[in-house]
Motif scaffolding. Structure first.
Motif: not given
Length: 434
Positions: A70-78
């Motif tokens: 999972q990429a939490p920061i990347g997905l949250a920013a997206a």
């Protein structure tokens, strides 16, 4: 999902859900990039900032327990970019759904590049899943922002109903990602879709809630503070990610320790090389086929790895380590000793009970279908007996003969549901050389 694959076996060809997912995401990305390039980038500086944060989030992606990535920061920013409605200096955030996809995919692919150059897996299936999740959220929310009548109703402060819609759109991300992940797992592991979906929802619940809440906070904070809010809002998620990374590291170390412990019977000559690994892989495949939840699969994995530790108490090893050759009383004594060793190892609660109950028959004359025998124990009993019967043979005849022997024991010794599941699992794979 995650989890160990069926290493000793080669799967028969089947349409891989990950390939289908990547193809769908690839087509969407090509269309999105093409249209964005033709029409131009709306609020290019804002799009660039979000793309950079998404790329950084992808670079520091997280490997969860059971090998989920999972990429939490990347997905949250997206998600924040998909939900962005207002810019302090420019007014309405007028980027389209396809521009959202283009910026998201560009940032994620840029963030995956260092992993590829370093020789690590690029995890394109995970990127495809996250792109589709963001596209789904943008499809729900962006039309509201781009609607002149809706946007004209907004004043300097976000109306409560708009906040509600933002939260609702973000909440969609968690089950949508779990749905896509379960579809891929169902195509790769042949497990029941409902059970796989339940496991994916449970696996992503904690980190998914953190991602969704951060994705909601980003547009609301930018409304008031500006783009400086983007790195500030993601700091708590970064700290949560560090905690998850530490937890995942502890879990992986625990599994490695248990695997090392399980090999003690092989090193001592009590069991054949690779026996514990083969039993564990087949047991997990059967557990997924029967729809066991994630926690019970973990118990099954640990118990299968350590199911033969009791043989260390033997003065003379059993030929080939095949416990099916000894008396039921001796099997119970071996299982009880192994369970005591497991209790001393202080692993998951219930693992010792599963190891101890593996010697019990499926039915007893005075208590048919004993509820005190865990299903995990019944799975290990069947798979262990199957591997003992097959030995080093990999021919189809050896497999069929072992299955026939298990079917003859279904009236008393072996659980018919587990034997049927084993037959289904073996029907989907071809044994590799041992």
């Amino acid at each position: 999902m995650s989890g160990p694959s069926l290493l000793p076996y080669r799967s028969h060809p089947r349409l891989d859900g990950a390939v289908v997912l990547a193809a769908c995401a690839g087509i969407l990305v090509v269309v999105a990039v093409t249209q964005t390039a033709v029409r131009g980038v709306s609020a290019a500086s804002v799009a660039g900032v979000f793309a950079c944060v998404i790329a950084v989030g992808e670079m520091v992606r997280l490997r969860l327990p059971d090998d989920r990535v999972q990429a939490p920061i990347g997905l949250a920013a997206a998600l924040g970019y998909a939900l962005l409605s207002h810019l302090p200096t420019e007014g309405r955030a007028s980027h389209s759904i396809l521009q959202t996809v283009a910026v998201t995919s560009g940032g994620m692919l840029a963030g995956a590049l260092p992993h590829t150059l370093a020789g690590r897996p690029s995890e394109l299936d995970g990127i495809a899943r996250r792109v589709l999740v963001v596209a789904g959220v943008a499809l729900i929310f962006r039309p509201l922002v781009l609607d002149d009548q809706v946007f004209a109703s907004l004043d300097d402060h976000t109306p409560s109903y708009f906040v509600f819609l933002t939260i609702l759109a973000a909440i969609v991300a968690w089950p949508l990602e779990a749905l896509l992940a379960a579809g891929v797992q169902a195509s790769q592991q042949w497990g029941p879709f409902r059970a796989l979906l339940r496991n994916e929802l449970a696996a992503f619940f904690g980190i998914g809630a953190a991602i969704a809440s951060t994705g909601v906070l980003i547009p609301l904070a930018i409304w008031e503070v500006g783009l400086w809010a983007l790195p500030l809002v993601t700091i708590p998620l970064l700290l949560a990610q560090l905690a998850y990374r530490r937890y995942a590291g502890i879990r992986r170390m625990q599994v490695q320790t248990i695997r090392a412990l399980s090999r003690s019977t092989e090193v001592g000559g009590y069991t054949e090389t690779g026996h514990a690994r083969r039993v564990t892989e087949l047991a997990l495949a059967i557990g997924r086929d029967l729809g066991l939840p994630e926690r019970r699969l973990r118990v099954l994995q640990y118990a299968a790895l350590m199911h033969d530790l009791g043989q260390l108490s033997l003065t003379d090893p059993i030929p080939g380590g095949a416990t099916v050759l000894v008396t039921p009383e001796e099997r119970r004594r071996i299982a009880a000793f192994g369970a005591e060793v497991v209790r001393q190892a202080s692993v998951l609660e219930g693992v010792a009970a599963v190891v101890e109950a593996q010697a019990e028959p499926y039915r007893r004359p005075h208590l048919p279908d004993d509820p005190n025998v865990p299903q995990e124990s019944r799975i290990i009993k069947v798979v262990n007996a199957y591997d003992d019967m097959v030995g080093r043979a990999t021919s189809e005849d050896a497999r069929l003969e072992a299955l026939e022997g298990l079917r003859l024991g279904m009236a008393y010794e072996y659980d018919p549901r587990v034997v049927a599941s084993l037959a289904r699992v073996l029907d989907r794979v071809t044994p590799a050389p041992r």
